[in-house]
Write an enzyme that holds these catalytic residues in place. Structure first.
Site, PDB file in Angstrom:
ATOM      1  N   LYS A  71       0.842  -1.209   0.000  1.00 23.83           N
ATOM      2  CA  LYS A  71       0.000   0.000   0.000  1.00 23.83           C
ATOM      3  C   LYS A  71       0.878   1.261   0.000  1.00 23.83           C
ATOM      4  CE  LYS A  71      -2.094  -1.290   3.863  1.00 23.83           C
ATOM      5  NZ  LYS A  71      -1.447  -2.593   4.099  1.00 23.83           N
TER       6      LYS A  71
ATOM      7  N   ARG B 185     -10.398   0.443   8.293  1.00 21.99           N
ATOM      8  CA  ARG B 185      -9.988  -0.911   8.651  1.00 21.99           C
ATOM      9  C   ARG B 185     -11.050  -1.629   9.460  1.00 21.99           C
ATOM     10  NH1 ARG B 185      -3.895   0.064   8.608  1.00 21.99           N
ATOM     11  NH2 ARG B 185      -3.063  -1.913   9.261  1.00 21.99           N
TER      12      ARG B 185
ATOM     13  N   ARG C 299      11.661  -5.254   5.242  1.00 17.39           N
ATOM     14  CA  ARG C 299      11.385  -3.841   4.958  1.00 17.39           C
ATOM     15  C   ARG C 299      12.304  -2.926   5.760  1.00 17.39           C
ATOM     16  NH1 ARG C 299       5.451  -1.989   5.497  1.00 17.39           N
ATOM     17  NH2 ARG C 299       5.618  -3.033   7.492  1.00 17.39           N
TER      18      ARG C 299
ATOM     19  N   ARG D 143      10.631  -1.020  11.484  1.00 14.43           N
ATOM     20  CA  ARG D 143       9.500  -0.692  12.333  1.00 14.43           C
ATOM     21  C   ARG D 143       9.416  -1.641  13.527  1.00 14.43           C
ATOM     22  NH1 ARG D 143       4.380   0.031   8.394  1.00 14.43           N
ATOM     23  NH2 ARG D 143       3.399  -1.266   9.994  1.00 14.43           N
TER      24      ARG D 143
ATOM     25  N   ARG E 175      -0.847  -9.332  13.016  1.00  7.62           N
ATOM     26  CA  ARG E 175      -1.435  -8.288  12.157  1.00  7.62           C
ATOM     27  C   ARG E 175      -2.203  -8.913  10.989  1.00  7.62           C
ATOM     28  NH1 ARG E 175       3.869  -5.182  11.081  1.00  7.62           N
ATOM     29  NH2 ARG E 175       2.745  -4.256   9.337  1.00  7.62           N
TER      30      ARG E 175
HETATM   31  P1  AP5 Z   1       4.746  -1.682   1.968  1.00 13.60           P
HETATM   32  O1  AP5 Z   1       4.421  -0.852   0.780  1.00 13.60           O
HETATM   33  O2  AP5 Z   1       5.457  -1.030   3.092  1.00 13.60           O
HETATM   34  O3  AP5 Z   1       3.439  -2.478   2.487  1.00 13.60           O
HETATM   35  P2  AP5 Z   1       2.136  -1.955   3.194  1.00 13.60           P
HETATM   36  O4  AP5 Z   1       0.960  -2.556   2.499  1.00 13.60           O
HETATM   37  O5  AP5 Z   1       2.145  -0.475   3.330  1.00 13.60           O
HETATM   38  O6  AP5 Z   1       2.283  -2.706   4.596  1.00 13.60           O
HETATM   39  P3  AP5 Z   1       2.192  -2.169   6.085  1.00 13.60           P
HETATM   40  O7  AP5 Z   1       2.940  -3.145   6.932  1.00 13.60           O
HETATM   41  O8  AP5 Z   1       2.558  -0.732   6.181  1.00 13.60           O
HETATM   42  O9  AP5 Z   1       0.650  -2.338   6.344  1.00 13.60           O
HETATM   43  P4  AP5 Z   1      -0.057  -2.344   7.670  1.00 13.60           P
HETATM   44  O10 AP5 Z   1      -1.444  -2.181   7.199  1.00 13.60           O
HETATM   45  O11 AP5 Z   1       0.183  -3.509   8.526  1.00 13.60           O
HETATM   46  O12 AP5 Z   1       0.614  -1.139   8.501  1.00 13.60           O
HETATM   47  P5  AP5 Z   1       0.110   0.311   8.884  1.00 13.60           P
HETATM   48  O13 AP5 Z   1       1.280   1.185   8.991  1.00 13.60           O
HETATM   49  O14 AP5 Z   1      -1.015   0.713   8.037  1.00 13.60           O
HETATM   50  O15 AP5 Z   1       5.607  -2.960   1.448  1.00 13.60           O
HETATM   51  C1  AP5 Z   1       6.138  -3.909   2.350  1.00 13.60           C
HETATM   52  C2  AP5 Z   1       7.563  -4.320   1.928  1.00 13.60           C
HETATM   53  O16 AP5 Z   1       7.506  -5.054   0.712  1.00 13.60           O
HETATM   54  C3  AP5 Z   1       8.499  -3.124   1.648  1.00 13.60           C
HETATM   55  O17 AP5 Z   1       9.781  -3.455   2.083  1.00 13.60           O
HETATM   56  C4  AP5 Z   1       8.449  -2.968   0.113  1.00 13.60           C
HETATM   57  O18 AP5 Z   1       9.679  -2.454  -0.378  1.00 13.60           O
HETATM   58  C5  AP5 Z   1       8.225  -4.405  -0.343  1.00 13.60           C
HETATM   59  N1  AP5 Z   1       7.348  -4.493  -1.527  1.00 13.60           N
HETATM   60  C6  AP5 Z   1       6.239  -3.769  -1.783  1.00 13.60           C
HETATM   61  N2  AP5 Z   1       5.675  -4.156  -2.966  1.00 13.60           N
HETATM   62  C7  AP5 Z   1       6.475  -5.148  -3.454  1.00 13.60           C
HETATM   63  C8  AP5 Z   1       6.431  -5.963  -4.647  1.00 13.60           C
HETATM   64  N3  AP5 Z   1       5.461  -5.814  -5.555  1.00 13.60           N
HETATM   65  N4  AP5 Z   1       7.395  -6.891  -4.811  1.00 13.60           N
HETATM   66  C9  AP5 Z   1       8.403  -7.040  -3.878  1.00 13.60           C
HETATM   67  N5  AP5 Z   1       8.496  -6.304  -2.742  1.00 13.60           N
HETATM   68  C10 AP5 Z   1       7.541  -5.367  -2.537  1.00 13.60           C
HETATM   69  O19 AP5 Z   1      -0.479   0.028  10.360  1.00 13.60           O
HETATM   70  C11 AP5 Z   1       0.364  -0.283  11.436  1.00 13.60           C
HETATM   71  C12 AP5 Z   1      -0.445  -0.364  12.720  1.00 13.60           C
HETATM   72  O20 AP5 Z   1      -1.050   0.905  13.002  1.00 13.60           O
HETATM   73  C13 AP5 Z   1      -1.635  -1.344  12.707  1.00 13.60           C
HETATM   74  O21 AP5 Z   1      -1.225  -2.659  13.037  1.00 13.60           O
HETATM   75  C14 AP5 Z   1      -2.553  -0.730  13.748  1.00 13.60           C
HETATM   76  O22 AP5 Z   1      -2.129  -1.033  15.046  1.00 13.60           O
HETATM   77  C15 AP5 Z   1      -2.356   0.757  13.520  1.00 13.60           C
HETATM   78  N6  AP5 Z   1      -3.305   1.322  12.555  1.00 13.60           N
HETATM   79  C16 AP5 Z   1      -3.019   1.905  11.345  1.00 13.60           C
HETATM   80  N7  AP5 Z   1      -4.132   2.301  10.718  1.00 13.60           N
HETATM   81  C17 AP5 Z   1      -5.161   1.967  11.535  1.00 13.60           C
HETATM   82  C18 AP5 Z   1      -6.570   2.087  11.416  1.00 13.60           C
HETATM   83  N8  AP5 Z   1      -7.139   2.642  10.335  1.00 13.60           N
HETATM   84  N9  AP5 Z   1      -7.327   1.627  12.439  1.00 13.60           N
HETATM   85  C19 AP5 Z   1      -6.772   1.079  13.553  1.00 13.60           C
HETATM   86  N10 AP5 Z   1      -5.458   0.914  13.711  1.00 13.60           N
HETATM   87  C20 AP5 Z   1      -4.652   1.354  12.706  1.00 13.60           C
HETATM   88 MG    MG Z   2       2.324   0.892   4.943  1.00 14.57          MG
END
Ligand code: AP5
Ligand code: MG
Length: 211
Positions: A13, A88, A122, A154, A165
């Site tokens: 994402k 979410r 990552r 992270r 997660r």
């Molecule tokens: P990346 O692009 O970083 O993936 P992502 O989908 O953004 O994954 P996240 O881990 O950030 O998602 P998340 O939803 O768990 O975390 P968030 O910060 O939202 O890619 C991942 C890796 O793969 C990178 O190294 C990249 O280089 C590589 N990659 C990408 N595409 C690739 C490809 N095609 N091929 C090969 N490699 C690739 O949330 C974190 C925490 O915050 C949650 O657990 C929760 O506690 C809280 N939180 C956030 N939002 C909310 C909400 N709305 N409600 C409640 N709690 C929330």
């Molecule tokens: Mg992310």
């Protein structure tokens, strides 16, 4: 254009949001990044949120909804925005639809066994850039290409938290895809391919929708 990027942890994402941001000039709004900013600054909200984030649980809806509403009311969102990691839960989806209508929800579909490897490899920069030690390395090890900052991992990217997660995603967030599918605005994109292939598909899809 108001869009949301959907998909499990590690789906890409954040990675894809950058390409959309550059192409359409609308900001990425990642609730994860906004919460991590609060944690970094050690605000009361950050201290509360960290308890949930470290366990891999969702932060309570009322906290996240307030942050999101404040963010989308800023001037840089008048032309639209890219939501990354919001909504979410059903409660969040309701709060969002009371405030704005989304034009599209992009659902990045990735085979689960790829996700843990993506997340544990990552590396992040505080400027928002994301790298991967194997799949998307920076040109100098440990240093951000965009701003020269030092890359870090992270806190919630440890394997046991990642597994939690993924479970939380399946139970609480994935059911929302059916809600958006029924509204006719959900678009599945195969996220198991190379990064640039996926971004080309997403950008051409969004251009078609904007015609
Ligand atoms: P990346 O692009 O970083 O993936 P992502 O989908 O953004 O994954 P996240 O881990 O950030 O998602 P998340 O939803 O768990 O975390 P968030 O910060 O939202 O890619 C991942 C890796 O793969 C990178 O190294 C990249 O280089 C590589 N990659 C990408 N595409 C690739 C490809 N095609 N091929 C090969 N490699 C690739 O949330 C974190 C925490 O915050 C949650 O657990 C929760 O506690 C809280 N939180 C956030 N939002 C909310 C909400 N709305 N409600 C409640 N709690 C929330
Ligand atoms: Mg992310």
């Amino acid at each position: 254009m108001k869009i949301a990027l959907f998909g499990p942890p590690g789906a890409g994402k954040g990675t894809q949001a950058r390409f959309i941001e550059d192409e359409f000039g609308i900001p990425q709004i990642s609730t994860g990044d906004l919460l991590r900013e609060h944690v970094r600054k050690d605000t009361p909200l950050g201290r509360e949120a960290k308890r949930y984030m470290d366990r891999g649980d969702l932060v309570p809806d009322e906290l996240v909804i307030d942050i999101l509403k404040e963010r989308i009311s800023r001037d840089d969102c008048v032309k639209g925005f890219i939501l990354d990691g919001f909504p979410r839960s059903l409660e969040q989806a309701k709060a969002l639809s009371d405030a704005v209508d989304l034009d599209a929800v992009i659902n990045i579909v990735v085979d689960e066994n790829l996700l843990v490897r993506r997340i544990t490899g990552r590396r992040m920069c505080s400027c928002g850039a994301t790298y991967h030690v194997e799949f998307d390395p920076p040109s100098r090890e440990g240093i951000c290409d965009r701003c020269g900052g030092k890359l870090y991992q992270r806190d919630d990217d440890r394997e046991e938290t990642v597994i939690k997660r993924l479970e939380v995603y399946r139970k609480q967030t994935e059911p929302l895809t059916e809600h958006y599918r029924k509204l006719g605005i959900l678009h599945d994109v195969d996220g198991s391919r190379p990064i640039e292939e996926i971004s080309k598909d997403i950008i051409s899809l969004l251009k078609k929708l904007g015609e």
